[in-house]
Scaffold this motif. Structure first.
Motif, short mmCIF file in Angstrom:
data_model
loop_
_atom_site.label_atom_id
_atom_site.label_comp_id
_atom_site.label_asym_id
_atom_site.label_seq_id
_atom_site.Cartn_x
_atom_site.Cartn_y
_atom_site.Cartn_z
N PRO A 33 14.60 -3.24 -7.86
CA PRO A 33 13.97 -3.63 -6.57
C PRO A 33 14.32 -2.71 -5.43
O PRO A 33 13.48 -2.45 -4.54
CB PRO A 33 14.51 -5.05 -6.34
N THR A 34 15.55 -2.17 -5.42
CA THR A 34 15.95 -1.23 -4.35
C THR A 34 15.13 0.05 -4.44
O THR A 34 14.69 0.60 -3.40
CB THR A 34 17.46 -0.93 -4.47
N LEU A 35 14.94 0.54 -5.66
CA LEU A 35 14.12 1.74 -5.83
C LEU A 35 12.68 1.47 -5.39
O LEU A 35 12.02 2.33 -4.77
CB LEU A 35 14.14 2.18 -7.30
N MET A 36 12.16 0.27 -5.72
CA MET A 36 10.82 -0.08 -5.29
C MET A 36 10.72 -0.14 -3.77
O MET A 36 9.72 0.31 -3.16
CB MET A 36 10.43 -1.43 -5.89
N ALA A 37 11.76 -0.68 -3.12
CA ALA A 37 11.78 -0.74 -1.65
C ALA A 37 11.75 0.66 -1.06
O ALA A 37 11.06 0.91 -0.04
CB ALA A 37 13.03 -1.50 -1.18
N ASP A 38 12.48 1.60 -1.67
CA ASP A 38 12.47 2.98 -1.19
C ASP A 38 11.09 3.60 -1.32
O ASP A 38 10.64 4.35 -0.43
CB ASP A 38 13.49 3.82 -1.98
N ILE A 39 10.40 3.31 -2.43
CA ILE A 39 9.05 3.85 -2.62
C ILE A 39 8.13 3.35 -1.51
O ILE A 39 7.34 4.11 -0.94
CB ILE A 39 8.50 3.45 -4.00
N VAL A 40 8.23 2.07 -1.15
CA VAL A 40 7.36 1.49 -0.13
C VAL A 40 7.73 2.01 1.26
O VAL A 40 6.86 2.47 2.03
CB VAL A 40 7.42 -0.05 -0.17
N ASP A 41 9.03 1.90 1.59
CA ASP A 41 9.47 2.21 2.96
C ASP A 41 9.48 3.70 3.26
O ASP A 41 9.34 4.11 4.43
CB ASP A 41 10.87 1.64 3.20
N VAL A 42 9.67 4.53 2.23
CA VAL A 42 9.75 5.98 2.45
C VAL A 42 8.49 6.67 1.93
O VAL A 42 7.78 7.37 2.66
CB VAL A 42 11.01 6.58 1.78
N GLY A 43 8.21 6.45 0.65
CA GLY A 43 7.11 7.19 0.04
C GLY A 43 5.75 6.77 0.57
O GLY A 43 4.94 7.62 0.98
N ILE A 44 5.45 5.47 0.58
CA ILE A 44 4.13 5.00 0.99
C ILE A 44 3.94 5.11 2.51
O ILE A 44 2.90 5.56 3.00
CB ILE A 44 3.90 3.56 0.51
N VAL A 45 4.97 4.67 3.26
CA VAL A 45 4.87 4.69 4.72
C VAL A 45 4.68 6.11 5.24
O VAL A 45 3.87 6.37 6.15
CB VAL A 45 6.11 4.02 5.35
N HIS A 46 5.41 7.07 4.65
CA HIS A 46 5.33 8.46 5.12
C HIS A 46 4.35 9.29 4.30
O HIS A 46 4.20 10.49 4.54
CB HIS A 46 6.72 9.12 5.08
N GLY A 47 3.72 8.69 3.32
CA GLY A 47 2.74 9.43 2.51
C GLY A 47 3.36 10.54 1.69
O GLY A 47 2.70 11.55 1.41
N ASP A 48 4.62 10.35 1.29
CA ASP A 48 5.34 11.37 0.51
C ASP A 48 5.09 11.13 -0.99
O ASP A 48 5.80 10.38 -1.65
CB ASP A 48 6.83 11.30 0.83
#
Length: 579
Positions: A33-48
């Motif tokens: 779940p922590t890795l998933m949170a990173d994907i949402v908060d960093v990857g998706i939000v910043h389009g990375d």
């Protein structure tokens, strides 16, 4: 149940492996779940996109590692539980094998079968769950609470309210179900008893047209067990709705308060998603624990019953003191010295002040009415029971001072109720002497007057005997049982009404051949019989009446001075035969 788990010490390395694998699997599940949170908060939000692929690939590796650990933990836990069940069954069986008849009567045959099979299976199944779930669930619960707190400590207050309520519900339901699980095992004993009696007594049941009665007995026992099972499952069934209601309400509360915190910029969307997953893991771990609590009460009841078997030790045991020869006697001599014996719970003694000596090379016959204690005398010589007072000596030694194996090696015993084992005729005769040669088997069969009917069977001595000897007649079973004792070539022969199914001609031929064998080997022969014709030629006849000796001597002597013997003779023989 924890007392039984002491037998797990020999499996410490597989159990250690299970704990390590479950720990790694739990870390994997908690990290996802922590890795998933990173994907949402960093990857998706910043389009990375690169970050999404990188963390997503790492998530796949973590998930694969957790899956492999889960497979390994399942394999080792199943192997440990099955091996534990095998070892426990062996211990229970070996314990029962050393029981005297008193302990077997105390627990009951049907209950011993249930405890060796169903009860051990219950403990075995719950052990698998304990190794897999009861270790993983607390890790997931505690780890989930820690990880959820790291995402948002204030939102964790929802869990602080929900978890104690759920734990209390599980405790109350388990406490209410425990007595019913104990009752279920006792009622399973009763059902097993009814089924066993119905199968073993099928001939009697059919001959007396009691099939409907047995059906009613079975239906009553079956319905009683079913009703108890329905009651206990009704209680346990309440657990899942309570858990799902609690889970759904907690999810609504988390989304409600979490949405407020997201809108206030106190919590990121990815962290809220992770928090929901951690809450799900916490709830799921409690669900898994509830599954344990459903099975543990029944397994605990089974464990208590298994421990009763393991803790109950036979009253008949080998003494640790060295055996010393007190006096010189001819091998095979059996002496009863003022023996009194009472069965456990009986109001009156079965035997009172019995004193006699059975000597080698001679035939000692015991006769008397039903319930006079004839079979009891043989049971005491075999040490199936111990005397209440007095002493029984074999070769000048108190049998309580002889090792059981040494005592019973001296005896060739033919019980009143003949039992044959499935296998060949030779196997059944060889049961008396494991290394008996074919010549010894044939010699024993000829003395037992079994040679002719064995020769007429297809396969001869290799002819198959079905379970319980149902494919041979009662007289044939008796003769095979007698041959089993003769092949042993013991110092003491004991026959418990073992000629009752034989015709008079076969009876006479067998006794003549047996007497010759006894005199040749200087063995002691003790015969319990109902028929006067079987005991008339004995060197010594003991007449029992209500557990006491009413007379002792030869046939001629007893006809002159024993009224009880005279009554028995007159009831069986005509005046011409008596004369």
């Amino acid at each position: 149940m924890m007392r039984l788990f002491r037998y797990l010490t020999s499996y410490k390395w597989p159990i250690t492996a299970i704990l390590v694998l479950v720990f790694v699997q739990s870390l994997s599940d908690l990290y996802l779940p922590t890795l998933m949170a990173d994907i949402v908060d960093v990857g998706i939000v910043h389009g990375d996109t690169f970050f999404i692929w990188k963390v997503g690939g790492f998530m796949l590796l973590v998930a694969a590692g957790g899956g492999l650990c889960a497979i390994g933990a399942s394999y080792f836990s199943s192997k440990v539980a099955m091996s534990f069940g095998r070892e426990l069954r062996a211990k229970v069986f070996n314990q029962v094998e050393h029981y005297s008849l008193q302990e077997i009567d105390q627990i009951g045959t049907a209950s011993l079968i249930t405890r060796t099979t169903n009860d051990i299976n219950q403990v075995q199944q719950v052990l698998i769950m304990i190794l897999r779930i009861m270790v993983a669930a607390p890790m997931m619960c505690i780890g989930g609470i820690i990880m959820a707190s790291s995402k948002d400590a204030k939102l964790t207050l929802v869990l602080a309210v929900v978890v104690p309520i759920l734990a209390l519900a599980i405790f109350l339901i388990a406490r209410k179900g425990m007595p019913l699980f104990k009752a279920m095992q006792k009622k399973l004993d009763k059902l097993n008893l009814v089924v066993r009696e119905g199968l073993t007594g099928i001939r009697v049941i059919r001959s007396f047209n009691r099939i409907d009665l047995e059906k009613r007995r079975f239906n009553e026992a079956n319905s009683d067990l079913t009703q108890t099972a329905i009651n206990v499952n009704r209680i346990m069934a309440a657990l899942m709705p309570i858990m799902m209601l609690t889970f759904n309400l907690s999810a609504v509360a988390i989304l409600w308060f979490g949405g407020i915190r997201v809108s206030n910029m106190d919590l990121q969307v990815g962290d809220l998603m992770a928090f929901i997953q951690y809450a799900t893991q916490i709830m799921f771990s409690l669900v898994m624990l509830s599954m344990i609590f459903v099975m543990v009460p029944r397994a605990s009841a089974s464990a208590i019953r298994i421990n009763e078997v393991l803790d109950l030790h036979s009253t008949i045991y080998d003494r640790s003191e060295p055996v010393t020869q007190t006096k010189t006697t001819t091998p095979g001599t059996v002496e009863f010295q003022d023996v009194t014996f009472s069965y456990p719970g009986a109001e009156h003694p079965a035997l009172t002040s019995i004193t006699f000596t059975a000597r080698p090379g001679q035939t000692t016959a015991i006769i008397g009415g039903t319930g006079s204690g004839k079979s009891t005398i043989l049971n005491l010589v075999e040490r199936f029971y111990d005397v209440t007072s007095g002493a029984i000596r074999v070769d000048g030694l108190d049998i309580r001072d002889l090792p059981l194996e040494q005592l019973r090696a001296k005896i060739g015993y033919v019980p009143q109720k003949v039992l044959l084992f499935s296998g060949s005729i030779a196997d059944n005769i060889r049961f008396g002497k494991e290394d008996a040669t074919d010549a010894e088997i044939e010699h024993a069969a000829i003395i037992a007057q079994a040679g002719d009917f064995i020769a007429s069977m297809k396969g001869g001595y290799e002819a198959h005997i079905s379970q319980g000897g149902t494919n041979v007649s009662g007289g044939q079973k008796q003769r095979l049982s007698i041959a089993r004792a003769i092949v042993r070539q013991p110092a003491i022969y004991m026959f418990d009404d073992s000629f009752s199914a034989l015709d008079f001609k076969t009876d006479a031929l067998l006794r003549a051949a047996l007497k010759e064998e006894v005199e040749k080997n200087q063995s002691t022969l003790i015969i319990v019989a109902q028929r006067v014709s079987t005991v008339m030629d004995a060197d010594q006849i003991i007449v029992l009446d209500e557990g006491s000796i009413a007379g002792m001597g030869t046939h001629q002597e007893l006809m002159q001075n024993c009224e009880v013997y005279q009554e028995i003779v007159r009831s069986q023989l005509t005046e011409e035969e008596i004369a």
